[in-house]
Write an enzyme that holds these catalytic residues in place. Structure first.
Site, PDB file in Angstrom:
ATOM      1  N   ARG A  64       4.757   1.812   4.982  1.00  0.00           N
ATOM      2  CA  ARG A  64       3.882   2.264   3.894  1.00  0.00           C
ATOM      3  C   ARG A  64       4.618   2.290   2.555  1.00  0.00           C
ATOM      4  O   ARG A  64       4.374   3.176   1.727  1.00  0.00           O
ATOM      5  CB  ARG A  64       3.275   3.649   4.179  1.00  0.00           C
ATOM      6  CG  ARG A  64       2.294   3.670   5.341  1.00  0.00           C
ATOM      7  CD  ARG A  64       1.424   4.926   5.275  1.00  0.00           C
ATOM      8  NE  ARG A  64       0.843   5.208   6.573  1.00  0.00           N
ATOM      9  CZ  ARG A  64       0.986   6.358   7.238  1.00  0.00           C
ATOM     10  NH1 ARG A  64       1.699   7.343   6.727  1.00  0.00           N
ATOM     11  NH2 ARG A  64       0.425   6.536   8.400  1.00  0.00           N
ATOM     12  N   ARG A 111      -6.109   1.028  -7.450  1.00  0.00           N
ATOM     13  CA  ARG A 111      -7.113   1.507  -6.487  1.00  0.00           C
ATOM     14  C   ARG A 111      -8.366   2.015  -7.194  1.00  0.00           C
ATOM     15  O   ARG A 111      -9.486   1.864  -6.681  1.00  0.00           O
ATOM     16  CB  ARG A 111      -6.496   2.619  -5.627  1.00  0.00           C
ATOM     17  CG  ARG A 111      -7.450   3.261  -4.615  1.00  0.00           C
ATOM     18  CD  ARG A 111      -7.822   2.286  -3.522  1.00  0.00           C
ATOM     19  NE  ARG A 111      -8.749   2.858  -2.561  1.00  0.00           N
ATOM     20  CZ  ARG A 111     -10.070   2.834  -2.677  1.00  0.00           C
ATOM     21  NH1 ARG A 111     -10.625   2.277  -3.746  1.00  0.00           N
ATOM     22  NH2 ARG A 111     -10.851   3.348  -1.753  1.00  0.00           N
ATOM     23  N   ARG A 122      -0.177   4.972  -1.871  1.00  0.00           N
ATOM     24  CA  ARG A 122      -0.698   5.984  -2.780  1.00  0.00           C
ATOM     25  C   ARG A 122       0.371   6.790  -3.518  1.00  0.00           C
ATOM     26  O   ARG A 122       0.059   7.472  -4.490  1.00  0.00           O
ATOM     27  CB  ARG A 122      -1.609   6.944  -1.997  1.00  0.00           C
ATOM     28  CG  ARG A 122      -2.883   6.276  -1.497  1.00  0.00           C
ATOM     29  CD  ARG A 122      -3.713   7.234  -0.678  1.00  0.00           C
ATOM     30  NE  ARG A 122      -3.042   7.612   0.557  1.00  0.00           N
ATOM     31  CZ  ARG A 122      -3.492   8.532   1.399  1.00  0.00           C
ATOM     32  NH1 ARG A 122      -4.609   9.194   1.117  1.00  0.00           N
ATOM     33  NH2 ARG A 122      -2.836   8.816   2.507  1.00  0.00           N
ATOM     34  N   ASP A 167      -4.386  -3.600   6.834  1.00  0.00           N
ATOM     35  CA  ASP A 167      -4.591  -2.438   7.696  1.00  0.00           C
ATOM     36  C   ASP A 167      -4.726  -2.927   9.127  1.00  0.00           C
ATOM     37  O   ASP A 167      -5.236  -4.033   9.370  1.00  0.00           O
ATOM     38  CB  ASP A 167      -5.837  -1.657   7.295  1.00  0.00           C
ATOM     39  CG  ASP A 167      -5.899  -0.304   7.978  1.00  0.00           C
ATOM     40  OD1 ASP A 167      -5.289   0.653   7.451  1.00  0.00           O
ATOM     41  OD2 ASP A 167      -6.520  -0.186   9.050  1.00  0.00           O
ATOM     42  N   TYR A 200      -8.673   3.747  18.472  1.00  0.00           N
ATOM     43  CA  TYR A 200      -9.563   3.951  17.320  1.00  0.00           C
ATOM     44  C   TYR A 200     -10.986   3.480  17.635  1.00  0.00           C
ATOM     45  O   TYR A 200     -11.965   4.117  17.228  1.00  0.00           O
ATOM     46  CB  TYR A 200      -9.033   3.184  16.106  1.00  0.00           C
ATOM     47  CG  TYR A 200      -7.938   3.899  15.350  1.00  0.00           C
ATOM     48  CD1 TYR A 200      -8.234   4.973  14.517  1.00  0.00           C
ATOM     49  CD2 TYR A 200      -6.615   3.501  15.467  1.00  0.00           C
ATOM     50  CE1 TYR A 200      -7.240   5.622  13.814  1.00  0.00           C
ATOM     51  CE2 TYR A 200      -5.604   4.144  14.760  1.00  0.00           C
ATOM     52  CZ  TYR A 200      -5.924   5.213  13.937  1.00  0.00           C
ATOM     53  OH  TYR A 200      -4.938   5.859  13.247  1.00  0.00           O
TER      54      TYR A 200
END
Length: 352
Positions: free
Chosen positions: A30, A43, A34, A80, A156
């Site tokens: 990562r 974003r 963010r 992702d 998931y």
């Protein structure tokens, strides 16, 4: 004129080939995201998270942001893990502040509605991103492609969201093992196809994220995590023998030893719970296995002196093993970019 090989130019590929140098190569899971103000600014201009994954010019820019800022030794494709179920036809969406949401898979009929028809066309923007990155990156930076592993993707898809325990997929694996095996088989085939296409598009190394392997007991871990991963790695090694593969079966503890004996990866990423002294002694010595990890992401939020002491401890703990410096999981949103910069500067100082 002497032409240098990729192992001469690219420290990360050298480490994955078993070469131990004074300075370990460094990248962070990562590393694009963010915590970076430039990411947050970009974003705000995009309506949805998947839009960024499927828009090559945006995905390229986001992938390059931490390379420009910190000079990492590797760039990992911005995407992702859930683009794989999305490309198979699952209902995947990201809700701001809540994370991924999927329509839970509960039946054979729902599974039958998924498939590989249109899979590559759906993921064509991802392959375009890789092609553009392969020409945009500095010559010493390795381009890493990735995928989620079958168990984590299945978790998931059956749960319908993130979870700490993933009770729904664990229940399906126990009560409907034939159905769950069909899902794992579909995902295994899809991942082989996806990662092979990533290599064709320019990926020089691959990482398989099995982020939720640690919720499984050992017999189930072998069936749903180790065996499908072994199949994927075997198929990819047959097609792309020169492309190294890193596995990240997070949270499996001492089973890391069995994993690397049974799965012929060139590198294994260690989560924060794995003692490095144990890993250096017990994880496959021949052929040389590159270890990756495992600074606690929270150390990046600590006082700089504490963080650097932790980094020094990790460097010393690997001994003579080839290794790649990384985190035990991903960079958190709260991480000050300055802390990442200090960490990279320390590691690069080891060249001197």
């Amino acid at each position: 004129m002497t032409v240098s090989s990729p192992l001469d130019r690219k420290p990360l590929l050298a480490a994955l080939a078993g070469i131990r140098r004074r300075r370990p190569p460094v990248w962070l899971m990562r590393q694009a995201g963010r915590y970076l103000p430039e990411y947050r600014e970009l974003r705000r201009s995009v309506s949805g998270f998947l839009d960024m994954c499927y828009t090559p010019e945006l995905a390229v820019e986001i992938t390059l942001q931490p390379i420009r800022r910190f000079g990492f030794d590797a760039a990992i494709l911005f995407s992702d893990i859930l683009v794989v179920p999305d490309a198979l036809g699952a209902d995947v969406r990201f809700v701001e502040g809540e994370g991924p949401k999927l329509t839970p898979l509960t039946s054979e009929a729902e599974l039958s509605a998924l498939g590989l028809a249109g899979f590559d066309a759906h993921l064509a923007p991802v392959y375009s991103t890789l092609r553009q990155l392969s020409s945009a990156l500095p010559s010493e930076v390795t381009l890493i492609g990735f995928s989620g592993a079958p168990w984590t993707l299945a978790a998931y898809m059956v749960e319908g969201s993130g979870s700490k325990e993933f009770l729904a997929p664990r229940r399906m694996a126990r009560r409907q093992p034939e159905l769950f095996a069909q899902l794992i088989d579909l995902l295994t085939d899809a991942i082989i196809r996806y990662l092979s296409a990533q290599v064709a598009a320019g990926a020089e190394a691959l990482q398989l994220f099995d982020s939720w392997a640690g919720v499984l007991p050992e017999p189930e871990l072998r069936r749903w995590c180790i065996e499908p991963t072994r199949r994927i790695v075997t198929a990819l090694r047959a097609r792309h023998p020169d492309v190294p593969i890193i596995a990240f079966p997070r949270g499996i503890g001492a089973t890391y030893a069995a994993f690397v004996e049974e799965v012929a990866v060139q590198g294994v990423s260690l989560d924060t719970t794995v003692p490095l002294s144990w890993a250096a002694r017990h994880l496959r010595q021949e052929p040389a296995l590159c270890l990756q990890g495992n600074l606690d992401p929270m150390a990046l939020l600590a006082d700089p002196a504490v963080m650097l002491a932790e980094a020094q401890r990790i460097v010393a703990a690997y001994g003579e093993r080839p290794f790649i410096f990384n985190l035990g999981h991903g960079v958190t949103q709260e991480t000050p970019p300055e802390s990442v910069g200090r960490l990279v500067d320390y590691l690069k100082s080891l060249d001197g």
